[in-house]
Scaffold this active site. Structure first.
Site, PDB file in Angstrom:
ATOM      1  N   ARG A   1      36.491  50.134  49.591  1.00  0.00           N
ATOM      2  CA  ARG A   1      37.486  50.188  50.392  1.00  0.00           C
ATOM      3  C   ARG A   1      37.780  48.992  51.178  1.00  0.00           C
ATOM      4  NH1 ARG A   1      38.941  55.829  50.435  1.00  0.00           N
ATOM      5  NH2 ARG A   1      39.843  55.577  52.507  1.00  0.00           N
TER       6      ARG A   1
ATOM      7  N   ASN B   1      39.491  56.558  60.753  1.00  0.00           N
ATOM      8  CA  ASN B   1      40.252  55.854  59.874  1.00  0.00           C
ATOM      9  C   ASN B   1      41.555  56.161  60.364  1.00  0.00           C
ATOM     10  OD1 ASN B   1      37.904  55.014  58.535  1.00  0.00           O
ATOM     11  ND2 ASN B   1      38.247  56.295  56.538  1.00  0.00           N
ATOM     12  N   GLY B   2      42.435  55.276  60.162  1.00  0.00           N
ATOM     13  CA  GLY B   2      43.705  55.321  60.258  1.00  0.00           C
ATOM     14  C   GLY B   2      44.324  54.630  61.663  1.00  0.00           C
TER      15      GLY B   2
ATOM     16  N   GLU C   1      52.144  42.197  36.911  1.00  0.00           N
ATOM     17  CA  GLU C   1      50.943  42.647  37.178  1.00  0.00           C
ATOM     18  C   GLU C   1      49.717  41.512  36.753  1.00  0.00           C
ATOM     19  OE1 GLU C   1      47.397  45.163  37.796  1.00  0.00           O
ATOM     20  OE2 GLU C   1      49.576  45.047  38.510  1.00  0.00           O
TER      21      GLU C   1
ATOM     22  N   LYS D   1      40.942  49.147  48.739  1.00  0.00           N
ATOM     23  CA  LYS D   1      41.229  50.040  47.668  1.00  0.00           C
ATOM     24  C   LYS D   1      42.423  50.989  47.999  1.00  0.00           C
ATOM     25  CE  LYS D   1      40.577  51.418  43.351  1.00  0.00           C
ATOM     26  NZ  LYS D   1      41.009  50.480  42.200  1.00  0.00           N
TER      27      LYS D   1
ATOM     28  N   CYS E   1      38.880  51.431  55.326  1.00  0.00           N
ATOM     29  CA  CYS E   1      37.707  51.935  56.094  1.00  0.00           C
ATOM     30  C   CYS E   1      37.039  52.957  55.071  1.00  0.00           C
ATOM     31  CB  CYS E   1      38.147  52.242  57.394  1.00  0.00           C
ATOM     32  SG  CYS E   1      39.084  51.313  58.313  1.00  0.00           S
TER      33      CYS E   1
ATOM     34  N   LYS F   1      47.145  40.385  39.442  1.00  0.00           N
ATOM     35  CA  LYS F   1      45.535  40.367  39.216  1.00  0.00           C
ATOM     36  C   LYS F   1      44.957  39.090  39.392  1.00  0.00           C
ATOM     37  CE  LYS F   1      44.741  44.281  38.290  1.00  0.00           C
ATOM     38  NZ  LYS F   1      45.547  44.292  39.426  1.00  0.00           N
TER      39      LYS F   1
ATOM     40  N   TRP G   1      37.734  48.325  58.755  1.00  0.00           N
ATOM     41  CA  TRP G   1      38.651  47.188  58.211  1.00  0.00           C
ATOM     42  C   TRP G   1      39.667  47.016  59.416  1.00  0.00           C
ATOM     43  CZ3 TRP G   1      43.973  46.108  57.112  1.00  0.00           C
ATOM     44  CH2 TRP G   1      44.174  45.239  56.177  1.00  0.00           C
TER      45      TRP G   1
ATOM     46  N   HIS H   1      67.542  29.100  37.879  1.00  0.00           N
ATOM     47  CA  HIS H   1      68.124  29.228  39.425  1.00  0.00           C
ATOM     48  C   HIS H   1      67.023  28.953  40.497  1.00  0.00           C
ATOM     49  CE1 HIS H   1      71.223  31.294  37.449  1.00  0.00           C
ATOM     50  NE2 HIS H   1      70.815  31.773  36.400  1.00  0.00           N
TER      51      HIS H   1
ATOM     52  N   GLU I   1      44.952  38.272  43.529  1.00  0.00           N
ATOM     53  CA  GLU I   1      44.197  39.193  44.518  1.00  0.00           C
ATOM     54  C   GLU I   1      42.576  38.884  44.382  1.00  0.00           C
ATOM     55  OE1 GLU I   1      45.011  43.229  44.032  1.00  0.00           O
ATOM     56  OE2 GLU I   1      44.836  43.202  41.837  1.00  0.00           O
TER      57      GLU I   1
END
Length: 608
Positions: A27, A101-102, A481, A603, A2, A485, A75, A504, A488
């Site tokens: 964000r 926000n939160g 990583e 973000k 947000c 990348k 968000w 395995h 996402e």
């Protein structure tokens, strides 16, 4: 997650709010809205979808005149994305407006309390509870109403609040969700992050937990939740304003990839003096460094992946045992922290909720905490015992690139510093590592110059369903990583596996044409990795290998090879990750994905 922007001053508020919210689009959000006082009443406008919808509805803010206002990009947490659930939320009379926000964790009992008192709720959000609580406690004193509400709510919040009775004031409050206050000659600002107001001011105040700010046209004051006035010092932001713009690149992510050489230079250069590593920010004497018997690295997402690399590097160079924890698991597994343990928390924003919680848990148990963060004045920077800044500048794209590289460089410095102080590294080895580290920026420039070659290869896999990354040791950390990348930003299913674990169970997922990206940068593991490549090839995989220039033997086993320049094996991640970043970027671009703002992601993850 947000974004919040607020302004009160001599200029029209709406255009400033819209401009600031645009700077916070990275964000992550699904709706947007703002409230502006026009001299008589508070007007609100909300819209589902991108900020452009709100801009069009208000003609860039022209239809909402006024010199004070608050805005928000939401968000969704409580309640689906919709016009009704978008912020701001108001009391029934529309005389109090709030953006938040939160998460208000006790909103259900609070909502029942307010419903029992006759308040009607129009949205599904936890935030609307705040609007009605403010109405309930308001008796003509805004500060008193705000502090009473803060005493009642549990959870996290960054708040912007307007009262129609006080058109020349905006109130802000914060707990466990980032919020800054800024000021210039024309007025005062609130924002979730620096880029939102960098265009207007470089003088900002970082609000601490459970603080309230009263912003007026001609100044501002800070208070505790007990209404005691506080004194705070402004921080001058020295970021280049252009650093928060695309500067001609198609996407922020591409721009930030190309900033990695400078980022690494800025991170390591101030800490290499007279061919030695000097990290004054550690605030630890050599004796205290020698006394460290174990290190816990705690982080989330890409920062966690740098921690995995850090484990290999620190244990190899400094001979200190290292554990790496996902921050969201750290607190709840009741970790056994031994005497002599140093906790290192890593976060680009310095506001990651789970990482911040891990920091507080560690400090509460009496352990020293070192923060590695990118944002000066952030919560982790302020609360950690010491802080090592990465100096990456503003990172706007949701998928991190340059901050990741800066975090790696910081961990290299720490590993070498510990090795030097503990006397476990010969001088000749130390000097060679310093030389290799200084070469990394130029070597990354060379790899970035291969973008067309990588783009051509990426175009072959725009329709891929599954892609797997494998590696051993540090190469496994790189694989983690690289896989993240890709998934996402391109939405292709991708997984990373320790190459030795293929037999395995994982190898059953390989079929004809499956792309396997094999990392092989550790000389002592070349042959082992080649054996794993042969295994997946036998099951029909197409293999792209990323390896060192000396490892020509891998060509016979692989279908496509990307070579990285020679460097110390412990620094290989910094080079091998570059082609993987470029590959993910060009696959995502080719698939038409929103590279800078991937769906469902944000973000800065400021809720648990």
């Amino acid at each position: 997650m947000c974004g919040i922007v607020g302004y009160i001053g001599k200029e029209q508020a709406a255009p400033i709010i819209l401009d600031g919210l645009a700077k916070l689009e990275y964000r992550g959000y699904d709706s947007a809205g703002m409230a502006v006082f026009d001299g008589e009443k508070i007007h609100t406008q909300k819209a589902l979808g991108r900020l452009k919808v709100l801009e069009n509805l208000t003609r860039g803010g022209e239809t909402m005149p006024g010199f004070s206002g608050i805005g928000h990009t939401r968000w969704a947490t409580h309640g689906a994305p919709s016009d009704m659930n978008a912020h701001p939320h108001t009391n029934s009379k529309g005389t109090i407006a709030v953006v938040h926000n939160g998460i208000i964790e006790n909103y259900i009992p609070l909502k029942k309390k307010m419903t029992d008192k006759g308040y009607e709720f129009r949205s599904e959000t936890d935030t609307e509870v705040l609007a009605h609580l403010l109405d309930y406690y308001y008796r003509g004193n805004p500060l008193e109403a705000v502090t009473k509400v803060l005493h009642r709510v549990e959870g996290s919040y960054a708040l912007g609040i307007m009262f129609a009775d006080y058109p020349d004031e905006i109130y802000a409050a914060r707990k466990d969700s980032p919020l800054i206050v800024g000021r210039n000659d024309s007025g005062c600002f609130i924002a979730s992050d620096v880029p939102a107001i960098l265009k207007y001011t470089r003088s900002v105040y970082y609000m601490d937990n459970q603080e309230v700010a009263a912003l007026r046209r001609d100044g501002l004051k800070f208070f505790s939740v007990d209404e005691e006035e506080l004194t705070k010092e402004a921080v001058t932001i020295d970021w280049d304003a252009d650093a928060a713009e695309k500067a001609g690149y198609e996407h922020f992510m591409l721009k930030e990839m190309y900033e990695q050489p400078k980022t690494i230079t800025d991170t390591i250069s101030p800490r290499i003096k007279n061919n030695d590593i000097v990290i004054d920010e550690l605030n630890m004497t050599d004796e205290e460094l020698k006394a460290v018997r174990k290190i816990h690295i705690v982080a989330c997402g890409s920062a966690y992946h740098t921690g995995v690399t850090g484990k290999y590097v620190i244990e190899d160079l400094a001979k200190i045992p290292v554990e790496v924890d996902v921050a969201s698991e750290f607190r709840y597994r009741h970790p056994l922290l031994e005497e002599g343990t140093l906790v290192i928390v890593i976060s680009q924003s310095g506001e990651t909720a789970d990482t911040l919680a891990a920091l507080r848990e560690s400090k509460a148990r009496g352990f020293k905490v070192l923060g590695i963060v990118n944002v000066v004045g952030s919560s982790i920077a302020r609360e950690a015992d010491s802080c090592l800044y990465t100096w990456a500048g503003p990172e706007i794209a949701v998928a991190t690139t340059k901050a990741y590289s800066a975090q790696l460089a910081s961990l290299y410095l720490l590993a070498m510093k510990f090795a030097r102080v503990r006397g476990v590294m010969e001088d000749s080895v130390f000097r060679k590592l310093l030389d290799d580290m200084r070469c990394l920026p130029d070597q990354i420039e060379l790899l970035l110059g291969q973008k067309q070659k990588i783009q051509h290869f990426a175009n072959r896999y725009l329709g891929a369903r599954d892609i797997f990354f494998i590696g051993r040791g540090i190469d496994y950390a790189i694989s983690l990583e690289g896989s993240l990348k890709l998934k996402e930003i391109s939405y292709i299913h991708s997984e990373a596996y320790a190459a030795g674990e293929l037999k395995h169970g994982t190898i059953s997922l390989i079929e004809d044409g499956t792309l396997v990206v094999a990392l092989s940068t550790q000389p002592e593991l070349y042959q082992k990795t080649i054996s794993n490549i042969v295994e997946v090839k036998a099951r029909g995989a197409f293999v792209m290998a990323v390896t060192n220039e000396e490892n020509k033997a891998i060509e016979k086993a692989s279908d496509y090879v990307i070579y990285i320049p020679e460097t110390a094996p412990c620094f290989a991640n910094s080079l091998a990750i570059i082609p993987l970043q470029l590959f993910a970027y060009y696959v995502a671009v080719g698939r038409g994905c929103d590279v800078d703002k991937p769906r469902n992601l944000a973000k800065s993850v400021t809720v648990e």
